[in-house]
Design a protein around this motif. Structure first.
Motif, PDB file in Angstrom:
ATOM      1  N   HIS A  11       0.848  -1.193   0.000  1.00 23.34           N
ATOM      2  CA  HIS A  11       0.000   0.000   0.000  1.00 23.34           C
ATOM      3  C   HIS A  11       0.882   1.241   0.000  1.00 23.34           C
ATOM      4  N   ILE A  60      -7.044   5.052  -5.579  1.00 27.68           N
ATOM      5  CA  ILE A  60      -7.679   5.706  -4.436  1.00 27.68           C
ATOM      6  C   ILE A  60      -8.257   7.056  -4.875  1.00 27.68           C
ATOM      7  N   HIS A  79     -14.166  -3.651   1.644  1.00 24.26           N
ATOM      8  CA  HIS A  79     -13.976  -2.360   2.301  1.00 24.26           C
ATOM      9  C   HIS A  79     -14.080  -1.185   1.336  1.00 24.26           C
ATOM     10  N   CYS A  80     -13.546  -1.319   0.140  1.00 22.57           N
ATOM     11  CA  CYS A  80     -13.522  -0.195  -0.798  1.00 22.57           C
ATOM     12  C   CYS A  80     -13.575  -0.727  -2.221  1.00 22.57           C
ATOM     13  N   THR A  88      -9.599   0.800 -10.952  1.00 19.68           N
ATOM     14  CA  THR A  88      -9.713  -0.403 -10.127  1.00 19.68           C
ATOM     15  C   THR A  88      -9.575  -1.648 -10.994  1.00 19.68           C
ATOM     16  N   THR A  91      -5.998  -2.042 -11.971  1.00 20.49           N
ATOM     17  CA  THR A  91      -5.174  -2.540 -10.867  1.00 20.49           C
ATOM     18  C   THR A  91      -5.345  -4.043 -10.705  1.00 20.49           C
ATOM     19  N   VAL A 109       0.670  -9.509   1.211  1.00 20.63           N
ATOM     20  CA  VAL A 109      -0.272  -8.408   1.018  1.00 20.63           C
ATOM     21  C   VAL A 109      -0.198  -7.465   2.215  1.00 20.63           C
ATOM     22  N   SER A 112      -4.456  -5.126   2.123  1.00 15.32           N
ATOM     23  CA  SER A 112      -5.726  -4.986   1.422  1.00 15.32           C
ATOM     24  C   SER A 112      -6.495  -6.284   1.577  1.00 15.32           C
ATOM     25  N   GLU A 114      -9.310  -6.989   0.103  1.00 21.58           N
ATOM     26  CA  GLU A 114      -9.793  -7.417  -1.211  1.00 21.58           C
ATOM     27  C   GLU A 114      -8.713  -8.137  -2.009  1.00 21.58           C
ATOM     28  N   ILE A 115      -7.479  -7.643  -1.931  1.00 22.16           N
ATOM     29  CA  ILE A 115      -6.414  -8.246  -2.725  1.00 22.16           C
ATOM     30  C   ILE A 115      -5.997  -9.591  -2.140  1.00 22.16           C
ATOM     31  N   SER A 128      -1.133 -12.322   4.699  1.00 25.18           N
ATOM     32  CA  SER A 128      -1.655 -10.984   4.997  1.00 25.18           C
ATOM     33  C   SER A 128      -0.927 -10.390   6.191  1.00 25.18           C
ATOM     34  N   HIS A 140     -12.155  -8.242   6.967  1.00 26.77           N
ATOM     35  CA  HIS A 140     -10.865  -8.666   7.499  1.00 26.77           C
ATOM     36  C   HIS A 140     -10.830 -10.158   7.781  1.00 26.77           C
TER      37      HIS A 140
END
Length: 387
Positions: A11, A60, A79-80, A88, A91, A109, A112, A114-115, A128, A140
């Motif tokens: 990130h 973002i 989350h987003c 997006t 990415t 990771v 994220s 999602e990732i 993670s 999460h």
């Protein structure tokens, strides 16, 4: 022939994630290829370990193209994930293309949800990174379940009581990871180097680059509360426009050699960023922890644990009067410095790298898949730019 690569998603908010990645990657075996995917690849400029870099789009804040798309609710397991955002899609495509091209042994990771789930959908084992905060939400927990392991760059004693047992069991606690490697001077040597009075009380206020900066108005009250002390403010500050400056309160902005200032201090007031906590623990100074607002109350929950361990005094709000400031500083000076010092581990980055390397080996033990072909030894690191 060479080992399968380990890939990192990093990130790009602030510098902390990138600095942590470099500290860990530096400790991986030299023969282990590494690729970093990040929307700010310049964060890795000058890194002294050969890596490949994949520049991701910065998604973002990218605009949603239609009101109807913007109105769609976010699933609780995510989350987003706004709809219709081209960056997006780009990415996710870049990540999937990379994972498909290199077939990594691990995908680390940081961070994220999602990732991490995307990696599992793509049949790639993910690790993670864990952070403090209220992270028992479906997003999460789904990411943790989708990961083959979890990495916590902090001491086991800093774990939150509400973290599920299965999450803790899946976590490798590295010990407190500090990415700063500067030599730690004595208090006297640090003050001499910085040209500071060897006898005056010095309070250092420190914040990093991940937020809006330290509120300046409360510091003017603090300077009045302890007028014989010198207050040195490092990093950005947030002013409201009505502050009165005082001679014993100095804004220094960004400085080099933060370790020297921490070593020179009688008390340090700082946010609860991962590296900041461990910078102070590494030097060993009385610590007033002033958590900044973060998603999922990350810094607040960490500050609560530090306070509970007697490693810091948690600043639950910025005082607006003289007496509370005096009480807070007195409480910090009364702390046992060993409680904070125990949270730092000089081997944390090495511990993290050893965990990743062991996972990369063990997960693929007995695999019949052909090993990757190593690049020529004189080949420069690849920069793959996705626009």
């Amino acid at each position: 022939m060479t080992r399968q690569p380990i890939s990192f998603f990093i990130h790009h908010q602030g510098r902390g994630h990138a600095n942590r990645a470099m500290a860990i990657i530096r400790e991986l075996p030299a023969e282990r290829p590494v690729t970093v995917l990040c929307a700010r690849p310049e964060l890795f400029d000058g890194f002294d370990r050969p890596i490949d870099l994949v520049a991701l789009p910065n998604m973002i804040g990218a605009p949603v193209p239609a009101p109807g798309l913007f109105a769609q609710p976010t699933p609780e397991v995510m989350h987003c994930v706004p709809l219709g955002v081209e960056k997006t899609r780009s990415t996710m495509r870049a990540i999937i293309d990379h994972l498909d091209d290199v077939d990594p042994a691990l995908f680390v990771v940081d961070v994220s949800a999602e990732i991490a789930m995307l990696a599992r959908i793509a049949s790639v084992p993910a690790i993670s990174l864990r952070m403090h905060g209220d992270r028992t939400d479906p997003g999460h927990l789904g990411a943790y379940q989708a990961s083959v392991g979890l990495l916590a760059p902090f001491d086991r004693t800093l774990e939150q009581d509400d973290t599920p047992d299965w999450v803790q069991a899946a976590t490798c606690y590295t010990g407190g990871l500090c990415t700063t490697l500067d030599a730690i001077p004595t208090r006297e040597a640090a003050r001499a180097k910085l040209g500071l009075d060897p006898t005056q009380e010095i309070i250092v206020v420190l914040t990093g680059g991940g937020g809006a900066g330290t509120p300046y108005a409360p510091l003017t009250i603090a300077a009045r509360a302890v007028p014989d002390a010198l207050w040195l403010v490092l990093g950005p500050t947030h002013r409201e426009g009505h502050e009165t400056d005082f001679g014993n309160l100095r804004e220094l902005g960004w400085v080099s050699g933060v370790t020297d200032y921490i070593a020179a201090a009688d008390v340090v007031i700082a946010s609860a960023g991962d590296n900041t906590v461990h910078e102070i623990a590494r030097v060993g100074r009385p610590y007033v922890c002033a958590p900044e607002w973060r998603y999922f109350s990350e810094q607040t929950r960490k500050a609560e644990r530090l306070d509970a361990l007697g490693a810091a005094v948690m600043l639950r709000e910025w005082p607006g009067a003289l007496a509370p400031w005096r009480s807070i500083l007195d409480a910090a000076k009364a702390l046992d410095p060993a409680a904070l010092a125990a949270l730092y581990d000089a081997d944390a980055a090495r511990n993290a790298a050893a965990y990743l390397e062991a996972m990369a080996v063990d997960l693929w033990a007995g695999s019949t898949r052909p090993a990757a072909v190593s690049p020529a030894s004189d080949a420069p690191p690849l920069m793959a730019v996705v626009s």
